[in-house]
Scaffold this active site. Structure first.
Site, PDB file in Angstrom:
ATOM      1  CG  ASN A  24     -33.433   3.253   9.835  1.00 26.40           C
ATOM      2  OD1 ASN A  24     -33.214   4.179  10.616  1.00 26.40           O
ATOM      3  ND2 ASN A  24     -33.403   1.996  10.213  1.00 26.40           N
ATOM      4  CB  THR A  25     -31.840   4.456   3.072  1.00 25.24           C
ATOM      5  OG1 THR A  25     -30.436   4.655   3.289  1.00 25.24           O
ATOM      6  CG2 THR A  25     -32.614   5.606   3.670  1.00 25.24           C
ATOM      7  CB  CYS A  31      -0.942  -0.005   1.203  1.00 25.81           C
ATOM      8  SG  CYS A  31      -2.179   1.308   1.126  1.00 25.81           S
TER       9      CYS A  31
END
Length: 512
Positions: free
Chosen positions: A408-409, A132
């Protein structure tokens, strides 16, 4: 062909299989073109220099510009003094970002057992296990700023023996943490001038696990290098071998006929979303209607089945091709920034570079880690907090935050309880690391995580340097990018917790 059914990378037919255009030629089984052989090709630089090669720049920039809280957090907790690309992408979830920045600032800057230069060098060692360059470059700068000895940056042979002694546990935690034993701990803390105290070792282990997991986030989210190239013509020459242009899918500006959306694909991905919603609803209803819980024997069988099936993910036609193109990915990123470390530069920080992830399930001699026998909440938290004051509270807050985070989607749907889906993602990562929860029905994993998503999860978690934009695009095609970033946050924290559980269990065994 729909994008979801495309290969995760560009698989080549074998020479002489009758599919090539000549003797010794290889063709791409995705687009059927002859692969390029040992030549330089001209590729365009990205049209966007946003923080992510996978996410449209405007989506991240809009979140950044609207989020004053993020800038306040940056002023208080930034270790680099600037808004880096990791922070920009994480700012799509500001609640989590606060927990992340606070814990990272604590392990890098606040009072602790290790001197500041050691902390950044350990971060470099951890990031190097996954090649990385992004994180390595970041912490090379920080290492020098905090008074690190420049000679150490020439490679591991130039560092004190104490740091060299971390190579083994760094290697194991990065790729096969289940192999970490109390003997490894004893070897590090044994009496002598190069020994580690237990508080120092816990600090080092937290840093190693943090940066292994953060490398997963960097590659999984397509984090771009920080600095722009000053180019006159917008092109770069790169060397490629057995490579197809249809795999140039690592940035937003790449277009290819085989990847272009059409009405069929949109319809297909919408049905994919609806099918997932239906499965979640059905599983919830079955739980509510179930009069008796599944027997322990049945739960055992479901875990073993999922563990066995995880062996097939990626290795079926994907891993060999990814290995073939893994060196290209580094070249592609290097084309963005002259200062990105080359493979040779990265390797100076790595001992035994051939050591990598091996499926836990293939080793029948290793017992499964039963989470109930050594939990983060009851065991790991108290031990890490006792030996490295307050870090346990910060890590616990971060784990809980990402696990419980929800809006909550789900794509275009609102008022959705995503608890079941979040738990499946977290537990699937732990399953690949041999960690099992007795109270979890692993049958849910197969119901909720489709194959393209499993390929992505396993790649990002176990060998993140092989992640491609094609993999990122292939799953949850109707979901928002912020939802995919949430997936990456879950994978990152699940991985970090798994590494810590194995390391802290070994320390506990050493102490008892």
């Amino acid at each position: 062909m729909s994008r979801g059914s495309s290969a995760a990378s560009c698989p080549a037919s074998a020479p002489g299989d009758g599919q090539g255009s000549g003797l010794g030629r290889r063709v791409c089984s995705n687009c059927r073109k002859v692969l390029r052989q040992e030549k330089k090709i001209r590729v365009s630089l990205p049209l966007t220099r946003g923080p992510s090669a996978f996410i449209p720049e405007k989506e991240v920039m809009q979140a950044n510009s609207l989020n004053e809280r993020m800038h306040l957090l940056l002023e208080e907790y930034s270790t680099s003094g600037r808004l880096d690309n990791i922070t920009r992408v994480m700012s799509l979830h500001t609640q989590y970002l606060e927990s992340f920045l606070r814990s990272q600032f604590y392990v890098l800057r606040m009072d602790g057992p290790l001197p500041l230069p050691y902390r950044h060098y350990i971060a470099i060692m951890a990031a190097a296990r996954h090649q990385c360059s992004y994180l390595i470059n970041m912490h090379v700068d920080e290492f020098l700023k905090t008074g690190g000895i420049p000679e150490w940056l020439n490679g591991l042979e130039y560092v004190p023996q104490r740091l060299k002694n971390l190579n083994e546990i760094n290697k194991l935690l990065a790729h096969r943490p289940w192999l970490v034993s109390k003997e490894h701990i004893q070897q590090l803390v044994k009496t002598g001038e190069n020994n580690w105290s237990l508080p120092e070792l816990v600090h080092a282990v937290v840093l190693l696990a943090h940066y292994h997991a953060l490398a997963s986030f960097v590659f999984g989210s397509g984090i771009n290098p920080e600095r722009d190239l000053d180019t006159s013509n917008g092109y770069r020459l790169i060397s490629v071998n057995n490579f197809c242009v249809c795999d140039l899918a690592n940035d937003n500006n790449i277009e290819n006929a085989s990847l272009t959306s059409n009405n069929f694909e949109i319809s297909d991905s919408l049905s994919e979303l609806e099918a997932l919603m239906d499965r979640m609803k059905r599983l919830q209803e079955e739980k509510e209607e179930e009069e008796e819980e599944a027997s322990q024997e049945e739960m055992d069988t479901r875990f073993e089945k999922e563990k066995t099936e995880s062996l097939l993910v990626v290795t079926e036609g994907t891993a060999p091709c990814l290995l073939q193109f893994s060196s290209f990915r580094v070249s592609w990123i290097s084309a963005f920034d002259d200062e990105i470390s080359s493979i040779a530069d990265v390797s100076r920080y790595v001992e035994d570079p051939g050591f990598g992830y091996k499926d836990f399930g293939r080793r029948g001699d290793l017992p499964t880690f039963r989470a109930q026998d050594y939990t983060w909440e009851n065991h790991g938290f108290s031990l890490v907090n006792r030996l490295y004051s307050d870090i346990g509270h910060l890590l616990d807050e971060k784990f809980r935050m990402v696990y419980n985070l929800t809006y909550n989607t789900m794509a275009t749907h609102e008022d959705v309880d995503t608890t079941m889906l979040r738990r499946a993602l977290f537990n699937y990562v732990h399953c690949m690391y041999g960690i099992r929860y007795d109270d979890y029905d692993y049958g849910e994993v197969n119901q909720l995580l489709e194959r393209n998503l499993k390929v992505y999860i396993k790649t990002v978690t176990c060998y993140p340097e092989r992640t491609t934009k094609r993999m990122y695009d292939a799953y949850w095609r109707q979901f928002k990018h912020s939802e995919k970033v949430h997936v990456n946050l879950l994978l990152m924290e699940a991985r970090m917790q798994a590494e810590l559980l194995y390391a802290l269990r070994a320390i506990t065994r050493h102490l008892t």
